[in-house]
Enzyme design. Sequence first.
Site, short mmCIF file in Angstrom:
data_model
loop_
_atom_site.label_atom_id
_atom_site.label_comp_id
_atom_site.label_asym_id
_atom_site.label_seq_id
_atom_site.Cartn_x
_atom_site.Cartn_y
_atom_site.Cartn_z
N HIS A 121 0.83 -1.20 0.00
CA HIS A 121 0.00 0.00 0.00
C HIS A 121 0.86 1.25 0.00
CE1 HIS A 121 -2.65 -3.13 1.61
NE2 HIS A 121 -3.68 -2.35 1.35
N LYS A 147 -1.82 -7.86 -4.30
CA LYS A 147 -2.68 -6.69 -4.05
C LYS A 147 -1.81 -5.44 -3.98
CE LYS A 147 -5.86 -4.76 -0.59
NZ LYS A 147 -6.25 -4.86 0.83
#
Length: 226
Positions: A121, A147
């Site tokens: 992230h 992700k």
Amino acid sequence: MLTKVCVTIAASNPTKVSSELKHALVKSDYAELRLDFLKPNQVPFCLTLVRKHLKRCVCTLRPVSEGGKFSGTEKERISILKLISEFEPYLLDVEYNTLKKNKELSRYLKSTKTKILVSWHDFTKTPNEQILRSMLKKMSKISNNVKIVTTSKTIEDTIRILSLYKSKTRNVSLISFAMGDYGRMSRILCTKLGSPYTYVSLGKPVAPGQFSLKEIKRILSLEDQN
């Protein structure tokens, strides 16, 4: 419903996690259990409580340094991650930086054949395409489930994070979208570009720009009418 959804459960006690999970799975495909919202000593009981649903759960134990709530030691977190893997969830979300630093954890999860969702992230920006592609390449070596989530401040940022779907290899299952108001549309568009699901909340957003389950159902029902 063709677009699959994963409801984020971020409750602060095991009983509430179990209750919200049962409610979420009636109307969604998967649930993300944000186990970092619990006290560390509550995690084993919570996992036992929801064991029968874990085949549809993405388990996450995010540290404060990665935007999560887990404030214990890293040694404690690693031992809890190992415990979670023994319960065989659908996916165990582990940060790329954690796996990079802790080779022993990587070896352990590999030996137990745990399905890892390796995540990364950026809470301040969306890096350039070269950095994003480099991250995807490095993360794909760890797991087929990747992700990558960034923060969007412009439409260009959102287009850039979605362009990652062009760079992935066929065997990689990629979840890539942007947080923030400008990134909201990427939470829907990502599923059209190959993401296995999109994250939603039961009500109040858990992450910036997140749609609620109710909102996403309304959007998708409009899509079905066309």
